[in-house]
Design a protein around this motif. Structure first.
Motif, short mmCIF file in Angstrom:
data_model
loop_
_atom_site.label_atom_id
_atom_site.label_comp_id
_atom_site.label_asym_id
_atom_site.label_seq_id
_atom_site.Cartn_x
_atom_site.Cartn_y
_atom_site.Cartn_z
N UNK A 151 -24.90 20.42 -1.88
CA UNK A 151 -23.68 19.92 -2.54
C UNK A 151 -22.43 20.43 -1.81
N UNK A 152 -22.44 21.70 -1.41
CA UNK A 152 -21.30 22.25 -0.69
C UNK A 152 -21.14 21.56 0.66
N UNK A 153 -22.25 21.38 1.37
CA UNK A 153 -22.20 20.69 2.67
C UNK A 153 -21.63 19.29 2.51
N UNK A 154 -22.03 18.60 1.45
CA UNK A 154 -21.55 17.24 1.19
C UNK A 154 -20.04 17.24 0.92
N UNK A 155 -19.57 18.24 0.18
CA UNK A 155 -18.13 18.34 -0.10
C UNK A 155 -17.33 18.55 1.17
N UNK A 156 -17.85 19.37 2.08
CA UNK A 156 -17.17 19.59 3.34
C UNK A 156 -17.02 18.29 4.13
N UNK A 157 -18.07 17.48 4.15
CA UNK A 157 -18.01 16.22 4.90
C UNK A 157 -17.06 15.24 4.22
N UNK A 158 -17.08 15.19 2.89
CA UNK A 158 -16.13 14.33 2.18
C UNK A 158 -14.69 14.74 2.48
#
Length: 469
Positions: A450-457
Motif C-alpha cells: 500500500x505504501x509503495x502504491x501511494x508513492x507511485x500515485x
C-alpha cells in the motif's frame, strides 16, 4: 490503470549501464506502466536482451529502445555493462556512453515524451530534454544518505573548493549534515574509488561532476527510498538542492517472467531443501563488486572455519577480458564438500533468499541486495568493495540491520577469523539476535504494498502537475 479521460504520460528512462541501475529503473517502469502510463526504456541492445522479461499485461506499455553503443578505444567488443569489464575499464564504458548523446537526441526528438528520467552518468541528458521542451527528473537509485553525504551541486561540481580536497575529507561527516551520523566512507573504501572522483579519469568527467550537473539541471529529484526509513536525509536533500525531492519507495524486486527454472536453480534448490531451516549462509557480492585474490582466500577460509553450511555465488571474472581470474584455496572444495557449495555461474538471488534454509547473507551492501534481504527477513553481514556500498553499510550499522566484518581502517584487509566470527554472530549466536530481529522489524518499511502504491500515485500526480514545459 489510468482513467481513459486522464492524460496518459509518456516517460523516457535512461539508466546507467550497470544492472544495479537498470533493474531498479525497470522495477519503477513496471509500476508506472501498471498505472496505465507509457514508458520508453532506453539502453543498448545486449543489455536489453539480458534484462528480465516483463509480464504480458505490461509489455504493451513498456517499449525497449535499443541504441547501439559506439566503439571507443580500450573498450572490448560486446562490452555494454559494468559487469562485462574489469573495474579499470569502466571509465571507457562511460566514455562510450557519453557518445550516445547524439543518437539519444534523435530518439528524443521523435518520442513525443512528457518526461525524461535520467541517471547520474548521462549528465548531458537534461540539456537535451530542455531544448526539446521535455520535463526532466533526476532519478537516483542511490540512497538518500549517499546523496546527502555527497552534498550540494556546488560542492559536487567543484564551485565551492573549500570542501573535499583530499581522500581523508570523505571519511568524516560533512558540515552540511546538521544531525549526528556515522555515515561516511572508511579510508580504504574511498581509496578504491578515488579515481572516479577526478576529471583525469579515462572518461574525462569526474563522477562527482556527473552527479552535480544532473542534480542542478533537473526539475525534480526522485530517489529510491522511503521517508519513513530515512526522513532526516530527505529533508536535508530538499534543503541543499532547493527543489522537490520525492521518494519512489524501496522498489522490492519482483520475480522475472520465466528464466529461473533452470538447471542451476534446480540443483541449488535440491541442496537447500536438505539443509536445516535458517542454517545456510548465502554469499554474493553483486554484478560489479569483485574481491581481490587475497580477500577471496580469507572469505573461503572464514566460511570453512565458521562450520556453517553455505552457498557462495563467486564471480571469478568481471567479463571475459578480465585477466585476473579468482581461485579458491587449494583443497578448499574437497574439505567443505557436503557442507558448502560454490557456484560461478548466474543464479536467481531472489529465489535463494526466499528459501527457508537461508539464515544469513554475506553481502557487499548494494541496495538492491539489501532490499531483497529485508524482503525475505535475512540478517546481513557486510563486506563492502565499491561505489556507494560503504555509505549503505554505515546506514545499516546505525540501524542495527547489519554487522560489518572488522577490517583494517587503512587498507581494508580482514582475516578469515573475522569472517567466521561475524557469520556466527549474526546467524546463530545470542548476542547477534538483534540483527535477526531488526531485519524482520524493518520488513514493512521496505515491502508494504500500500505504501509503495501511494508513492507511485504521488509520483504520477507530481509529473502531471509539472508536465507543462
Amino acid at each position: 490503470m489510468a482513467n481513459d479521460k486522464e492524460k496518459v504520460l509518456h516517460i523516457v528512462m535512461l539508466p546507467w549501464l550497470a544492472f544495479g541501475h537498470m533493474i531498479p529503473n525497470l522495477e519503477l517502469a513496471k509500476l508506472i506502466a501498471g498505472k496505465g502510463h507509457r514508458v520508453s526504456f532506453v539502453s543498448t541492445p545486449r543489455n536489453i536482451e539480458r534484462l528480465p522479461k516483463v509480464s504480458q499485461n505490461l509489455a504493451t506499455l513498456i517499449d525497449f529502445v535499443k541504441l547501439p553503443l559506439p566503439k571507443v578505444p580500450n573498450l572490448p567488443e560486446n562490452a555494454e555493462a559494468t559487469t562485462d569489464v574489469p573495474y579499470d575499464v569502466v571509465q571507457y564504458l562511460k566514455k562510450a556512453y557519453d557518445t550516445l548523446e547524439e543518437p539519444f537526441t534523435h530518439f528524443l526528438e521523435s518520442s513525443k515524451a512528457d518526461w525524461l528520467f535520467y541517471d547520474f552518468a548521462p549528465f548531458w541528458a537534461a540539456s537535451v530534454a530542455s531544448k526539446l521542451c521535455i520535463r526532466k527528473a533526476f532519478y537516483s537509485i542511490c540512497t538518500p544518505p549517499f546523496l546527502g553525504f555527497l552534498g550540494p551541486p556546488s560542492v559536487l561540481m567543484g564551485h565551492d573548493s573549500s570542501y573535499r580536497q583530499k581522500p581523508e575529507d570523505y571519511i568524516v561527516a560533512p558540515p552540511w549534515v546538521p544531525f549526528p551520523t556515522t555515515v561516511a566512507f572508511r579510508y580504504y573504501e574511498i581509496m578504491r574509488i578515488v579515481d572516479s572522483l577526478s576529471s583525469q579519469n579515462n572518461s574525462g568527467v569526474a563522477d562527482t561532476n556527473r552527479f552535480g550537473v544532473s542534480i542542478q539541471n533537473c526539475d525534480i529529484v526522485f530517489i529510491r527510498g522511503c521517508t519513513e526509513f530515512e526522513s532526516e536525509w530527505f529533508h536535508l536533500l530538499e534543503s541543499i538542492y532547493q527543489k522537490p525531492v520525492l521518494p519512489v519507495g524501496q522498489l522490492p524486486s519482483t520475480a522475472p517472467v520465466g528464466g529461473e527454472d533452470n538447471d542451476t536453480w534446480r540443483w541449488m534448490k535440491g541442496w537447500l531443501d536438505k539443509q536445516a531451516r535458517g542454517s545456510v549462509v548465502y554469499v554474493a557480492f553483486g554484478s560489479e563488486a569483485k574481491p581481490t585474490q587475497d580477500e577471496v582466500t580469507e572469505i573461503a577460509l572464514g566460511l570453512e572455519k565458521s562450520k556453517l553450511p553455505f552457498l557462495w555465488l563467486l564471480r571469478v571474472q568481471r567479463g571475459p577480458y578480465d585477466p585476473d581470474v579468482l581461485r579458491l584455496p587449494e583443497g578448499f572444495e574437497e574439505r567443505i564438500k557436503g557442507r558448502g557449495v560454490v557456484c560461478s555461474s548466474w543464479a536467481p538471488q531472489l529465489k535463494i533468499l526466499e528459501h527457508v534454509a537461508v539464515g544469513g547473507f554475506l553481502t557487499h551492501s548494494g541496495w538492491t541486495s539489501v532490499v531483497e534481504a529485508v524482503q525475505n527477513e535475512k540478517p546481513l553481514v557486510l563486506l563492502t568493495f565499491l561505489a556507494d556500498q560503504g555509505i549503505n553499510a554505515r546506514v545499516l550499522e546505525e540501524k542495527k540491520m547489519g554487522y560489518s566484518v572488522p577490517r583494517d581502517e587503512r587498507d581494508g584487509s580482514f582475516s578469515s577469523d573475522s569472517v567466521a566470527d561475524s557469520l556466527k554472530l549474526v546467524v546463530v549466536e545470542e548476542k547477534g539476535k538483534i540483527y535477526r530481529e531488526r531485519i524482520k522489524e524493518m520488513k514493512d518499511l521496505f515491502v508494504n504494498g500500500e505504501r509503495q502504491d501511494r508513492y507511485i500515485d504521488n509520483l504520477i500526480h507530481n509529473l502531471k502537475s509539472l508536465s507543462k514545459c
